[in-house]
Design a protein around this motif. Sequence first.
Motif, mmCIF file in Angstrom:
data_model
loop_
_atom_site.group_PDB
_atom_site.id
_atom_site.type_symbol
_atom_site.label_atom_id
_atom_site.label_comp_id
_atom_site.label_asym_id
_atom_site.label_seq_id
_atom_site.Cartn_x
_atom_site.Cartn_y
_atom_site.Cartn_z
ATOM 1 N N ILE A 108 -9.510 3.536 3.314
ATOM 2 C CA ILE A 108 -9.858 2.111 3.313
ATOM 3 C C ILE A 108 -9.413 1.407 4.597
ATOM 4 N N GLY A 109 -8.822 2.147 5.504
ATOM 5 C CA GLY A 109 -8.370 1.559 6.762
ATOM 6 C C GLY A 109 -7.833 2.649 7.667
ATOM 7 N N SER A 110 -7.320 2.237 8.812
ATOM 8 C CA SER A 110 -6.748 3.190 9.745
ATOM 9 C C SER A 110 -5.507 3.824 9.138
ATOM 10 N N ASP A 111 -5.625 5.092 8.751
ATOM 11 C CA ASP A 111 -4.552 5.841 8.082
ATOM 12 C C ASP A 111 -4.046 5.117 6.832
ATOM 13 N N GLU A 112 -4.960 4.490 6.118
ATOM 14 C CA GLU A 112 -4.644 3.827 4.849
ATOM 15 C C GLU A 112 -5.624 4.358 3.799
ATOM 16 N N HIS A 113 -5.065 4.905 2.704
ATOM 17 C CA HIS A 113 -5.874 5.582 1.707
ATOM 18 C C HIS A 113 -5.477 5.170 0.290
ATOM 19 N N ILE A 114 -6.380 5.465 -0.646
ATOM 20 C CA ILE A 114 -6.102 5.344 -2.076
ATOM 21 C C ILE A 114 -6.151 6.749 -2.655
ATOM 22 N N LEU A 115 -5.219 7.026 -3.582
ATOM 23 C CA LEU A 115 -5.166 8.341 -4.216
ATOM 24 C C LEU A 115 -4.892 8.158 -5.708
ATOM 25 N N TYR A 116 -5.656 8.854 -6.528
ATOM 26 C CA TYR A 116 -5.478 8.811 -7.986
ATOM 27 C C TYR A 116 -4.448 9.843 -8.423
ATOM 28 N N LYS A 117 -3.588 9.445 -9.363
ATOM 29 C CA LYS A 117 -2.650 10.390 -9.970
ATOM 30 C C LYS A 117 -2.867 10.414 -11.484
ATOM 31 N N PRO A 118 -2.832 11.601 -12.091
ATOM 32 C CA PRO A 118 -3.101 11.702 -13.514
ATOM 33 C C PRO A 118 -1.874 11.520 -14.403
ATOM 34 N N ARG A 119 -0.678 11.477 -13.809
ATOM 35 C CA ARG A 119 0.545 11.328 -14.603
ATOM 36 C C ARG A 119 1.524 10.426 -13.852
ATOM 37 N N TRP A 120 2.770 10.365 -14.331
ATOM 38 C CA TRP A 120 3.744 9.438 -13.755
ATOM 39 C C TRP A 120 3.916 9.630 -12.249
ATOM 40 N N SER A 121 4.188 10.857 -11.838
ATOM 41 C CA SER A 121 4.520 11.106 -10.431
ATOM 42 C C SER A 121 3.283 11.165 -9.547
ATOM 43 N N ALA A 122 3.396 10.576 -8.368
ATOM 44 C CA ALA A 122 2.298 10.620 -7.399
ATOM 45 C C ALA A 122 2.097 12.016 -6.818
#
Length: 208
Positions: A108-122
């Motif tokens: 979404i930007g210069s070295d800026e991302h979104i990531l989905y996690k399926p449980r508590w820990s990233a």
Amino acid sequence: MDEYTSPEFSRSALLAIDLQRDFVADVAGTTEVLPAVRRLTHAFRQAGRPIVHIVRLYLSDGSNADLCRRTLRGKVNPHSPGSQLAGEPAPGSELDPDLLLAGHAQEIGSDEHILYKPRWSAFFRTRLLEHLAERAVSTVVVAGCNYPNCPRSTLVDATERDLRTVAVRDALSGWTTDADREMTGMGIACLDTSEVVAAIRSRVISPV
């Protein structure tokens, strides 16, 4: 802190955990930490350091949620307004659920991302560790919602992967005075936003 655990801010990345509209509305204290998180994201962007927004996405039948949340319905569903990043996210940062649920990072930007996690820990069943390694990150700075759950799990898992780790007290909802003792006992630096911002801007490690 010592030579193995002291933060290396010149090699750091910011992890902003679960700062989505539904969670901000429902979890006490999360609205209050948004200004501190904005200061952190602004400082990391200015310094050209990586930022990863970690999110949850619950399918409407609850099948991909933690067991204790399988009965939860109508929260952070894919494509819903409540699943979107809260506060003042980067322009064009509307979530792409298909991409995220497939395990890919959404840029979404210069070295800026979104990531989905399926449980508590990233770090659990995600590409976060590889994402950080590709950028030679040695230190993760953790902010967001809600300390006793996802941020705490992420902080502990970061130490188990030999990452230097920072918990930003005033940028984590649910932070308690006991957390300072608990986290520092595992070699995790507990700092305030002002300390992290100053260190990022100067690229100098702040004393702890």
